[in-house]
Design a protein around this motif. Structure first.
Motif, short mmCIF file in Angstrom:
data_model
loop_
_atom_site.label_atom_id
_atom_site.label_comp_id
_atom_site.label_asym_id
_atom_site.label_seq_id
_atom_site.Cartn_x
_atom_site.Cartn_y
_atom_site.Cartn_z
N PRO A 30 0.81 -1.23 0.00
CA PRO A 30 0.00 0.00 0.00
C PRO A 30 0.84 1.27 0.00
CG PRO A 30 -0.17 -1.12 2.12
CD PRO A 30 0.50 -2.07 1.18
N LEU A 31 2.02 1.25 0.64
CA LEU A 31 2.88 2.44 0.61
C LEU A 31 3.33 2.75 -0.82
CD1 LEU A 31 5.08 1.93 3.81
CD2 LEU A 31 3.48 3.81 3.39
N MET A 32 3.68 1.72 -1.56
CA MET A 32 4.11 1.92 -2.95
C MET A 32 2.97 2.42 -3.82
SD MET A 32 6.69 -1.24 -3.79
CE MET A 32 8.25 -1.43 -2.91
N LYS A 99 -8.51 -6.69 -6.83
CA LYS A 99 -9.15 -7.81 -6.15
C LYS A 99 -8.14 -8.53 -5.25
CE LYS A 99 -12.64 -8.69 -9.71
NZ LYS A 99 -13.15 -9.66 -10.71
N LEU A 100 -6.90 -8.60 -5.72
CA LEU A 100 -5.85 -9.23 -4.94
C LEU A 100 -5.63 -8.49 -3.62
CD1 LEU A 100 -3.98 -11.67 -5.46
CD2 LEU A 100 -2.25 -10.07 -6.24
N LEU A 101 -5.63 -7.16 -3.68
CA LEU A 101 -5.43 -6.36 -2.48
C LEU A 101 -6.59 -6.50 -1.49
CD1 LEU A 101 -3.95 -3.07 -4.04
CD2 LEU A 101 -2.73 -4.88 -2.82
N VAL A 102 -7.82 -6.63 -1.99
CA VAL A 102 -8.99 -6.81 -1.13
C VAL A 102 -8.92 -8.15 -0.41
CG1 VAL A 102 -11.49 -7.12 -1.08
CG2 VAL A 102 -10.50 -5.25 -2.40
N ALA A 244 -5.18 -3.21 7.11
CA ALA A 244 -6.23 -3.93 6.40
C ALA A 244 -7.46 -3.05 6.19
CB ALA A 244 -6.62 -5.19 7.17
N LEU A 245 -7.86 -2.32 7.22
CA LEU A 245 -9.02 -1.44 7.10
C LEU A 245 -8.78 -0.34 6.08
CD1 LEU A 245 -10.12 -1.11 10.84
CD2 LEU A 245 -11.20 -2.48 9.03
N TYR A 246 -7.56 0.18 6.06
CA TYR A 246 -7.22 1.22 5.09
C TYR A 246 -7.30 0.67 3.66
CZ TYR A 246 -4.53 4.78 2.61
OH TYR A 246 -4.13 5.73 1.72
N MET A 247 -6.75 -0.54 3.47
CA MET A 247 -6.76 -1.13 2.13
C MET A 247 -8.18 -1.45 1.67
SD MET A 247 -3.46 -3.66 2.43
CE MET A 247 -3.69 -4.34 0.79
N LEU A 248 -9.02 -1.93 2.59
CA LEU A 248 -10.41 -2.22 2.24
C LEU A 248 -11.15 -0.96 1.85
CD1 LEU A 248 -11.37 -4.88 4.93
CD2 LEU A 248 -11.20 -5.25 2.48
N THR A 249 -10.91 0.12 2.61
CA THR A 249 -11.58 1.39 2.31
C THR A 249 -11.20 1.91 0.94
OG1 THR A 249 -11.60 1.96 4.67
CG2 THR A 249 -11.90 3.77 3.10
N ARG A 250 -9.91 1.78 0.60
CA ARG A 250 -9.44 2.30 -0.69
C ARG A 250 -9.90 1.47 -1.88
NH1 ARG A 250 -5.43 6.32 -0.91
NH2 ARG A 250 -5.83 6.06 -3.13
N ASN A 251 -10.12 0.16 -1.68
CA ASN A 251 -10.37 -0.71 -2.81
C ASN A 251 -11.80 -1.20 -2.98
OD1 ASN A 251 -7.61 -1.45 -4.16
ND2 ASN A 251 -7.20 -1.48 -1.97
N LEU A 252 -12.56 -1.32 -1.92
CA LEU A 252 -13.94 -1.82 -2.07
C LEU A 252 -14.80 -0.92 -2.91
CD1 LEU A 252 -14.77 -3.35 1.43
CD2 LEU A 252 -14.48 -4.55 -0.74
N PHE A 253 -14.57 0.38 -2.81
CA PHE A 253 -15.38 1.33 -3.57
C PHE A 253 -15.04 1.33 -5.06
CE2 PHE A 253 -15.31 3.08 0.78
CZ PHE A 253 -16.69 3.03 1.03
N ALA A 254 -13.99 0.58 -5.42
CA ALA A 254 -13.60 0.55 -6.84
C ALA A 254 -14.43 -0.45 -7.63
CB ALA A 254 -12.12 0.20 -6.95
N PHE A 255 -15.22 -1.30 -6.92
CA PHE A 255 -15.98 -2.33 -7.62
C PHE A 255 -17.41 -1.86 -7.86
CE2 PHE A 255 -12.78 -4.80 -5.19
CZ PHE A 255 -12.03 -5.18 -6.27
#
Length: 255
Positions: A30-32, A99-102, A244-255
């Motif tokens: 996520p940092l990258m 999807k991999l990140l989620v 994990a919560l940060y990654m879910l927030t950033r990626n779930l809305f992309a679907f």
């Protein structure tokens, strides 16, 4: 600016590896993507694998000097996991990056809950491989390696609880010993991604440089926290939950 962010991010990754024996790729990917600005999730995963494996090897040396690495358990665990990591990368590269990140984040939350549930356990500090625990060490090593390769991670956040489950060792020994497998899994994963041209070597170098200092600080703090019952488990789980919560927030809305 991107170079400075790369070094600072690498320091955070090295600190995490020294402190909890993992979390390197949990943070590095996520940092990258979100801080340094790598647009391709697969390049971020491949580059993080190189950086994490190198920083894990450095932190392994730091922990080994403290005598907390259980080599007889760590080496066969890592050996079993290498085969799994190579297979896992094949399937991981076929899945959409977001999807991999989620999936990665959801698995992290499950591991965090398990670590909190076992925070009061003291463990057996002088554990060695035996006929009784060998099947668990090899089996969990293979399974953990496969998941590490699939998600493109060094796997420390999986390896630490897996070693504790397989052998009953305390978390400080699992943290230290996990770095053997993190290094091996990371190099296996990195080799596959590098072969596919999915590594930014310049960014990997910046992450490694920053990780040197961060790793020394993290290792020292891990030794201090291990003297307080359950403290290192709580820190381990907290890092996983937050990212994990940060990654879910950033990626779930992309679907």
């Amino acid at each position: 600016m991107q170079a400075a962010l790369g070094v600072a991010s690498g320091a955070l990754v090295g600190f995490s590896l020294g402190l909890i024996g993992g979390g390197g790729s949990i943070l590095a990917v996520p940092l990258m993507v979100y801080v340094v600005g790598v647009a391709d999730a697969h390049i971020a995963i491949g580059t993080s694998a190189i950086a994490v494996a190198t920083n894990a090897a450095i932190n392994l040396w730091n922990h080994a000097r403290g005598g907390t690495v259980r080599w007889s358990c760590a080496i066969p665990f890592a050996a079993a996991g290498i085969a799994g990591a190579l297979v896992g990368t094949i399937f991981g590269k076929l899945l959409d990056g977001r999807k991999l990140l989620v999936l990665f984040a959801l698995l992290m939350l499950i591991i965090a809950v398990l670590m909190l549930k076992t925070r009061a356990r003291e463990g057996v500090p002088d554990v060695r491989i035996s006929r009784d625990n060998m099947p668990a060490i090899l089996g969990l090593g293979l399974a953990t390696g496969t998941l590490s390769g699939f998600f493109g991670i060094g796997g420390g956040f999986l390896i630490v609880p897996a070693l504790m489950l397989a052998t009953g060792m305390p978390i400080i020994n699992a943290v230290s010993s996990s770095l053997v497998a993190v290094t091996a899994f990371g190099l296996s994963t990195a080799a596959s991604y590098a072969w596919s041209g999915l590594v930014s070597w310049q960014l990997a170098g910046l992450f490694i440089a920053g990780g040197l200092a961060g790793g020394l600080i993290g290792t020292g703090l891990a030794r201090s926290l291990s003297a307080q019952r359950g403290a290192l488990n709580i820190v381990f789980a907290s890092v996983i939950v937050l990212v994990a919560l940060y990654m879910l927030t950033r990626n779930l809305f992309a679907f």
